[in-house]
Each structure stands twice: as C-alpha cells, then as structure tokens.
Enzyme design. Structure first.
Site, PDB file in Angstrom:
ATOM      1  N   PRO A 236      35.788  36.484  36.019  1.00 56.38           N
ATOM      2  CA  PRO A 236      35.432  37.326  37.174  1.00 56.38           C
ATOM      3  C   PRO A 236      36.701  37.694  37.950  1.00 56.38           C
ATOM      4  O   PRO A 236      37.637  36.904  38.016  1.00 56.38           O
ATOM      5  CB  PRO A 236      34.538  36.403  38.015  1.00 56.38           C
ATOM      6  N   ASP A 237      36.737  38.901  38.507  1.00 55.51           N
ATOM      7  CA  ASP A 237      37.846  39.290  39.375  1.00 55.51           C
ATOM      8  C   ASP A 237      37.467  38.888  40.808  1.00 55.51           C
ATOM      9  O   ASP A 237      36.631  39.526  41.449  1.00 55.51           O
ATOM     10  CB  ASP A 237      38.123  40.792  39.270  1.00 55.51           C
TER      11      ASP A 237
ATOM     12  N   ASP B 263      43.050  36.060  33.157  1.00 57.45           N
ATOM     13  CA  ASP B 263      42.123  37.175  32.946  1.00 57.45           C
ATOM     14  C   ASP B 263      40.983  36.800  31.996  1.00 57.45           C
ATOM     15  O   ASP B 263      39.924  37.393  32.040  1.00 57.45           O
ATOM     16  CB  ASP B 263      42.884  38.393  32.410  1.00 57.45           C
TER      17      ASP B 263
ATOM     18  N   ASN C  36      48.377  30.781  33.449  1.00 56.02           N
ATOM     19  CA  ASN C  36      49.396  31.750  33.841  1.00 56.02           C
ATOM     20  C   ASN C  36      50.563  30.984  34.435  1.00 56.02           C
ATOM     21  O   ASN C  36      50.360  29.925  35.039  1.00 56.02           O
ATOM     22  CB  ASN C  36      48.856  32.670  34.933  1.00 56.02           C
TER      23      ASN C  36
ATOM     24  N   LYS D 154      46.469  49.401  41.349  1.00 58.11           N
ATOM     25  CA  LYS D 154      45.649  48.208  41.544  1.00 58.11           C
ATOM     26  C   LYS D 154      45.008  48.193  42.941  1.00 58.11           C
ATOM     27  O   LYS D 154      43.853  47.850  43.114  1.00 58.11           O
ATOM     28  CB  LYS D 154      46.559  46.972  41.383  1.00 58.11           C
TER      29      LYS D 154
HETATM   30  O1  C5P Z   1      45.740  39.943  37.792  1.00 58.38           O
HETATM   31  P1  C5P Z   1      45.934  41.108  38.700  1.00 58.38           P
HETATM   32  O2  C5P Z   1      47.272  41.724  38.604  1.00 58.38           O
HETATM   33  O3  C5P Z   1      44.786  42.093  38.658  1.00 58.38           O
HETATM   34  O4  C5P Z   1      45.908  40.471  40.176  1.00 58.38           O
HETATM   35  C1  C5P Z   1      45.901  41.284  41.321  1.00 58.38           C
HETATM   36  C2  C5P Z   1      45.235  40.558  42.461  1.00 58.38           C
HETATM   37  O5  C5P Z   1      43.892  40.233  42.128  1.00 58.38           O
HETATM   38  C3  C5P Z   1      45.881  39.262  42.889  1.00 58.38           C
HETATM   39  O6  C5P Z   1      45.803  39.230  44.291  1.00 58.38           O
HETATM   40  C4  C5P Z   1      44.996  38.189  42.267  1.00 58.38           C
HETATM   41  O7  C5P Z   1      44.959  37.008  43.059  1.00 58.38           O
HETATM   42  C5  C5P Z   1      43.639  38.849  42.239  1.00 58.38           C
HETATM   43  N1  C5P Z   1      42.802  38.459  41.086  1.00 58.38           N
HETATM   44  C6  C5P Z   1      41.638  37.748  41.287  1.00 58.38           C
HETATM   45  N2  C5P Z   1      40.852  37.431  40.206  1.00 58.38           N
HETATM   46  C7  C5P Z   1      41.188  37.794  38.968  1.00 58.38           C
HETATM   47  C8  C5P Z   1      42.372  38.505  38.745  1.00 58.38           C
HETATM   48  C9  C5P Z   1      43.164  38.811  39.825  1.00 58.38           C
HETATM   49  O8  C5P Z   1      41.326  37.409  42.426  1.00 58.38           O
HETATM   50  N3  C5P Z   1      40.401  37.460  37.969  1.00 58.38           N
END
Ligand code: C5P
Length: 397
Positions: free
Chosen positions: A304-305, A278, A209, A336
């Site tokens: 993983p998120d 992602d 990214n 979100k």
């Molecule tokens: O990618 P996204 O817009 O969902 O990111 C929102 C928040 O989630 C950010 O704070 C990002 O650091 C976190 N995030 C994460 N792990 C991911 C995707 C996002 O910790 N795989």
C-alpha cells in the site's frame, strides 16, 4: 507585538578541565539573548573561579545548597525558574550521580528537583567514557529523557586521543539555542514515518530499502523542539528515538500502514519520510528456505502507498512527502507531488542522502522550488520544520 521574555538557562559546571570552555559558553548564550544562571560544584572551582562566571553571567553563582539567602530553597527555586538546565562539562562522576538520582550538593539537587528539560555535555578521558559503568549510566539518562550533546573525538588534556572531548562552546550554544526556539507548533500534532521497511522472504531473509532513518529521526526531534506533539512510526533502524517523541516500532510496510491508520485521525500534519518497500513477498516462508541449484522465483505483491492513502482521506492532514531519486530529481519529484496530491514534497538525491550524516534538500510546492543547501541532517530538519510550520499556518488561515 509583545516581545517574548528571554529564556532562562541554568548552566551547571562540574569538575573537569573542559570547565574553562564554560566561560565562553556563558558569553555565547548571553549574546544570543538568553539569561544565564551559573551553578558550580565544589570540584569545578578547582578549574575555574566563580568570580569569572559571576562577571560573565552578571549574577551570583550558586555554589552551595546551604546558602541561606533564600531560606535554603535556592536549589528548588533556581531550577523552577529555568527553561532549560545544561550541565557543561558533565563529568563521569556527575553523570553517575544523575543516573542514580543522588542529590548531595546544590547542582545535583537542582537537577533532581527540576521540571524543565536537561541537557548534558559529557567531558572525560576516553577510558572513562567507554567504561561500561559510564555507558550504562548514559543509557539510563537517555531513557529518562535527558539529552546528551557530544562528546567529540580528538586530543585530550591527559595526552591521550579519543572520545570524550566536550563540544566547543560555539557548537553547544547552537544546540542549546535550537532547543529554546518559540513553540510555534504548540498544540499541533505531527505523525511521521521514518526508516526502511523489511519484507520477509523467509525466517531469516528479507527485502528492504537502504535507509538509516537519520533524516526522519532528525525531523521528529526538530518538530518536538518547536513544541509539536510527535508520533514517530519507525521501520527497523539502529537509532535511539528523540526524547519526548512517542515512537511506534514496525517492521513491514503493512505494519507501518496499520500503525499510521490508527494514529492518522489524531494528527494535523503527516510527514512520510520512510523508504517504504514497494513490494512484499506474496507467500513468505515460515521456515528458512534451503539452498539449491534451482532458480528461485519470488512472487511480489505491491505494498500500500501509505502517504497517498493519507493524502486522499476526506479530512486529510497537511501532507509532506519525500522523494529520493538517483537522477532527474526535479522532474520526478514534481511528478510525484502531483500524483500523490501533496502541498509539499521534499526531494533529495539518493547518492548523497542515504546513510550519510549530511544531506541537501529541494522543497517543491505550488510556488515552485526552494533549495536547502548542504548541511548536517539535524540543521536541515530544523529549517525544514520551520518551512512546514509556516506553510501549515498559511493554509489554515
Ligand atoms: O517510494 P516513493 O518515491 O513513491 O516515495 C515518495 C513518498 O511516499 C515518501 O514520502 C514515502 O515515505 C511515501 N511512500 C509511502 N508508502 C509507500 C511508498 C512511498 O508512504 N508504499
């Protein structure tokens, strides 16, 4: 309420033409409510007189380590009393001395015997600045935890133009003041992620990214300035970590996730600033894939998120998320925040945020929206950390 005592700054002046700006710096710092003790090298007295500095600081200037009035211990004593030592201007010669731990005058001895943070504002001719010896010494000082303010680029007293001008007194006073804020996060442990992640396709190619890490690193510094213990889990970036911050370097989202899982049990606040990819490649190749005319299809698996995982933990820390959107910021950011169950989400527009030194933010929480207007990332990070500290305390009580 008991008034906090004024902060004590020891201002060291070394021998460069920028020393004339130090007089104004003393005035600015005193106006901010700080106490200033000036120490001057012999060379600096060729540029500005101790009488001027004594009149402005309302204290005798420290000039020599042989001054007997404190049984020859002034160099230790003055350093011990200081909350912060600032060297402005810091010449190439003095920087070299600091880097090698020399202590052959009052000021260098004071610096070596200190037990408080040291800030330096370099000022010198552009060739001296870019000389490998100076850059080597600066790298050493950064490693030793010394913070370096500036220099700026522009016209120089020697008639040349380039890097090496000392920052203006107002800018220096702002930076110094920011580092002397009350420790409102003393004893609080903060874990944050920053930068991008890199997902290998093969030995040389990958998916990533766009993220410079500047915002996350600025937040780590701002949190440290407020007295927090900070652990920064960083993706691959080209930045020097702020001093006093425990930094763990990672590459892929899975590595970042592992590092966060290891540390999350010991944190009170978690801030997810990283732009985590992602998806990752299902089967990255160990060796470089050979180019061909065939279409290449990659199978991608979801990553993983990290933030959602932390926010869903039974004893979750206070979680703050970031959302970089290219359109419909308010709508997507609030969505979100609710999806990931976060008390606070920070929204910014990808177009204005990525790679830039400036940004503008909107905070989303249960009470609604709160904009932080356009500013450099460190200024925004400092305001954001104050907002986070405030909400964290409110939630605790
Ligand atoms: O990618 P996204 O817009 O969902 O990111 C929102 C928040 O989630 C950010 O704070 C990002 O650091 C976190 N995030 C994460 N792990 C991911 C995707 C996002 O910790 N795989």
């Amino acid at each position: 309420m008991k008034q906090a005592r004024p902060k004590r700054i020891l201002l060291g002046i070394t021998g460069g033409i920028a020393a004339y700006k130090s007089a104004e710096l003393v005035r600015q710092l005193i106006r901010q409510g700080h106490e200033v003790q000036v120490a001057m090298t012999e060379a600096s007295c060729h540029f500005i007189t101790p009488t001027t500095l004594q009149a402005l600081s309302k204290r005798p200037v420290l000039l020599s380590q042989w001054d007997d009035s404190e049984h020859g211990m002034a160099h230790i004593q003055r350093g011990r009393e200081a909350d912060l030592i600032v060297i402005a201007p810091a010449t190439a010669d003095f920087i070299a001395k600091l880097a090698h731990g020399l202590a052959d005058d009052a000021l260098s001895t004071l610096c070596l015997a200190r037990n408080c943070p040291l800030l330096i504002a370099p000022a010198m001719n552009r060739e001296m600045w870019s000389h490998p010896a100076t850059q080597r010494n600066l790298a050493q000082l950064r490693n030793d935890g010394v913070q370096i303010l500036g220099p700026a680029e522009g016209d120089q007293a020697c008639g040349e133009t380039g890097m090496g001008r000392m920052l203006e007194a107002v800018e220096l006073a702002q930076e110094i003041h920011a580092r002397l804020q009350p420790d409102i996060l003393q004893g609080v442990r903060i874990l944050l992620t920053a930068g991008p992640t890199y997902e290998a396709i093969d030995a040389v190619r990958g998916i990533t990214n766009r993220s410079s890490g500047k915002m996350g690193y600025a937040i780590a510094q701002a949190a440290r300035e407020l007295g927090a213990g900070v652990t920064l889990v960083s993706g691959p970036v080209a930045l020097t970590p702020p001093s006093g911050v425990n930094t763990i370097n990672t590459t892929s989202a899975n590595e970042m996730f592992e590092a966060v899982k290891q540390k999350v049990g010991q944190c009170d606040i978690f801030i997810g600033v990283a732009a985590v990819a992602d998806y990752r490649v299902a089967q990255p190749s160990e060796h470089k894939l050979k180019k061909s005319d065939e279409t290449l299809t990659l199978e991608l698996l979801p990553n993983p998120d990290i933030l959602a995982h932390v926010a869903a933990l039974p004893n979750a820390p206070f979680c703050v998320g970031f959302a970089a959107e290219s359109q419909h910021l308010a709508e997507y950011a609030e969505k979100k925040r609710l999806q990931k169950n976060l008390p606070l989400l920070v929204g910014n527009l990808a177009q204005s945020a990525i790679g830039s030194d400036e940004n503008e933010l909107i905070l989303f929480d249960d009470a609604g929206q709160y904009p932080l207007p356009r500013a450099d990332k460190l200024t925004l990070a400092r305001e954001l950390m104050r907002q986070i500290a405030h909400r964290f305390r409110e939630r605790k009580t």
